[in-house]
Design a protein around this motif. Structure first.
Motif, short mmCIF file in Angstrom:
data_model
loop_
_atom_site.label_atom_id
_atom_site.label_comp_id
_atom_site.label_asym_id
_atom_site.label_seq_id
_atom_site.Cartn_x
_atom_site.Cartn_y
_atom_site.Cartn_z
N ILE A 134 0.84 -1.20 0.00
CA ILE A 134 0.00 0.00 0.00
C ILE A 134 0.88 1.25 0.00
O ILE A 134 0.66 2.19 -0.79
CB ILE A 134 -0.94 0.00 1.22
CG1 ILE A 134 -2.03 -1.07 1.05
CG2 ILE A 134 -1.58 1.38 1.41
CD1 ILE A 134 -2.88 -1.30 2.28
N VAL A 143 -2.67 6.26 -6.16
CA VAL A 143 -3.58 6.37 -5.01
C VAL A 143 -4.74 5.41 -5.13
O VAL A 143 -5.14 4.76 -4.15
CB VAL A 143 -4.09 7.82 -4.87
CG1 VAL A 143 -5.10 7.94 -3.73
CG2 VAL A 143 -2.93 8.78 -4.66
N SER A 144 -5.29 5.27 -6.33
CA SER A 144 -6.45 4.40 -6.54
C SER A 144 -6.10 2.94 -6.24
O SER A 144 -6.86 2.24 -5.57
CB SER A 144 -6.95 4.54 -7.99
OG SER A 144 -8.04 3.67 -8.21
N CYS A 147 -5.71 2.44 -2.47
CA CYS A 147 -6.99 2.40 -1.76
C CYS A 147 -7.73 1.09 -2.05
O CYS A 147 -8.36 0.52 -1.15
CB CYS A 147 -7.85 3.60 -2.18
SG CYS A 147 -7.23 5.19 -1.55
N ASP A 148 -7.64 0.62 -3.28
CA ASP A 148 -8.27 -0.66 -3.62
C ASP A 148 -7.66 -1.79 -2.80
O ASP A 148 -8.38 -2.68 -2.31
CB ASP A 148 -8.11 -0.96 -5.11
CG ASP A 148 -8.98 -0.06 -5.99
OD1 ASP A 148 -9.91 0.57 -5.44
OD2 ASP A 148 -8.72 0.01 -7.21
N PHE A 150 -6.20 -1.47 0.08
CA PHE A 150 -6.61 -1.26 1.47
C PHE A 150 -7.97 -1.90 1.72
O PHE A 150 -8.18 -2.60 2.74
CB PHE A 150 -6.65 0.24 1.76
CG PHE A 150 -7.21 0.60 3.11
CD1 PHE A 150 -6.57 0.22 4.27
CD2 PHE A 150 -8.39 1.33 3.20
CE1 PHE A 150 -7.07 0.56 5.52
CE2 PHE A 150 -8.91 1.68 4.44
CZ PHE A 150 -8.25 1.28 5.60
N HIS A 151 -8.91 -1.71 0.80
CA HIS A 151 -10.24 -2.32 0.95
C HIS A 151 -10.17 -3.83 0.79
O HIS A 151 -10.86 -4.57 1.51
CB HIS A 151 -11.20 -1.71 -0.08
CG HIS A 151 -11.48 -0.25 0.15
ND1 HIS A 151 -11.99 0.23 1.33
CD2 HIS A 151 -11.32 0.83 -0.66
CE1 HIS A 151 -12.14 1.53 1.26
NE2 HIS A 151 -11.73 1.93 0.07
N VAL A 168 -2.53 5.49 4.81
CA VAL A 168 -3.67 5.80 3.94
C VAL A 168 -4.15 7.23 4.18
O VAL A 168 -4.38 8.00 3.23
CB VAL A 168 -4.81 4.80 4.17
CG1 VAL A 168 -6.06 5.21 3.40
CG2 VAL A 168 -4.38 3.40 3.76
N LEU A 172 -4.12 10.38 1.44
CA LEU A 172 -5.36 11.03 1.04
C LEU A 172 -5.33 12.52 1.36
O LEU A 172 -5.83 13.34 0.59
CB LEU A 172 -6.54 10.36 1.76
CG LEU A 172 -6.87 8.93 1.31
CD1 LEU A 172 -7.95 8.33 2.19
CD2 LEU A 172 -7.29 8.90 -0.15
N LYS A 180 -12.48 11.66 2.08
CA LYS A 180 -12.11 10.24 2.13
C LYS A 180 -11.21 9.96 3.35
O LYS A 180 -11.32 8.90 3.97
CB LYS A 180 -11.40 9.84 0.84
CG LYS A 180 -12.29 9.86 -0.39
CD LYS A 180 -11.53 9.41 -1.63
CE LYS A 180 -12.44 9.44 -2.85
NZ LYS A 180 -11.73 9.02 -4.09
N VAL A 184 -11.84 7.21 6.44
CA VAL A 184 -10.86 6.25 6.95
C VAL A 184 -10.62 6.47 8.44
O VAL A 184 -10.47 5.50 9.20
CB VAL A 184 -9.53 6.37 6.16
CG1 VAL A 184 -8.47 5.43 6.75
CG2 VAL A 184 -9.74 6.04 4.69
#
Length: 282
Positions: A134, A143-144, A147-148, A150-151, A168, A172, A180, A184
């Motif tokens: 990450i 960044v995308s 974040c993906d 992270f989820h 994260v 952001l 966002k 988080v």
């Protein structure tokens, strides 16, 4: 000349113990620590000729040496094809994950991370593994993807730790995605991870950059209510913004509050735009 005593002669004939796996582990690890990674594979080669059974620590030390020499693919090949199936653990994978990310190849690290998940429980990535990749994506500006991942981490049942959340939230905030970052933050608190001064510094820096000082004031109030004291970094972010926008009186108030809270200005503050407007005694 006096002859040596029988006891001295007996000691002289005593055999030196042969190097063990512990000896070689220390030697190979020292090659990494002493910035001589080129010697690590040489010791590993000598170890192979002894027939001594290796441990996971042996391979981890070898991987560190190979990665130091930018031979990450070679380390990966050893991990996947030459290391006994029962030895690899999360740490051995993480050494290689970090090497890929440090060299700007986080996508390769992601591929290896997904491979770990498919191999089963003994090789499943943990919070540290996810944190490495990450953070790597964030440093590359992806960044995308970060974040993906992270989820995905949470969907896999891996609980994010303080390092995950701070990484994260900081990214952001730097991307000015404060809404966002707040989401988080709420998730962080909901999962029982208490925000620390690093978390709040990122948020304060983000809101200061956007000129949303009401949000900064709110965060400072929340920090104090939770017993988290602002650091010099916190004050630097605030004063840098205020001075650049000519709000000197407010900056003076921040400086005074530092003294009240037992914080002393550091060199960054001395060299900030603040010095254009007010002299601070050295």
């Amino acid at each position: 000349m006096a002859l040596p005593s029988p006891r001295m002669a007996q000691a002289g004939r005593r055999q030196v113990p042969a190097p063990s796996i512990y000896t070689y582990n220390i030697l190979i690890d020292c090659c990494h620590r002493a910035c001589r990674p080129d010697l690590g594979p040489a010791f590993f080669g000598r170890l192979l000729n002894t027939g001594i059974t290796m441990s996971v620590i042996t391979y981890i030390s070898l991987f560190k040496c190979l990665c130091d020499m930018k031979r990450t693919e070679e380390a990966l090949n050893v991990l996947l094809h030459r290391m006994p199936d029962d030895l690899p653990n999360v740490i051995s994978y993480s050494v290689i994950l970090k090497s890929f990310c440090d060299s700007g190849r986080s996508q390769l690290a992601l591929d290896l991370l997904q491979m770990m998940a498919k191999k089963g429980a003994d090789h499943s990535p943990d919070a540290m593994s996810y944190n490495i990749v990450i953070d790597g994506f964030f440093k590359e500006g992806e960044v995308s993807k970060a974040c993906d991942l992270f989820h995905e981490m949470m969907q896999q049942g891996v609980v994010p730790d303080m390092a995950t959340y701070n990484s994260v939230i900081d990214a952001l905030c730097k991307a000015r995605a404060m809404d966002k970052a707040e989401v988080v933050l709420r998730s962080m608190v909901h999962n029982g991870v208490q925000p620390d001064v690093v978390t709040y510094n990122s948020l304060i820096q983000g809101y200061s950059t956007l000129g949303q000082l009401k949000e900064v004031a709110r965060l400072l109030k929340v920090m104090r209510s939770q017993g988290v004291m602002p650091s010099v970094v916190t004050y630097n972010s605030l004063m840098d913004y205020l001075c650049k926008h000519g709000r000197i009186k407010e900056a003076e108030e921040i400086l005074d509050s530092m003294a009240v809270n037992g914080r002393k200005p550091d060199l960054i503050l001395y060299y900030a735009p603040w010095v254009r407007y007010r002299r601070i005694p050295c």
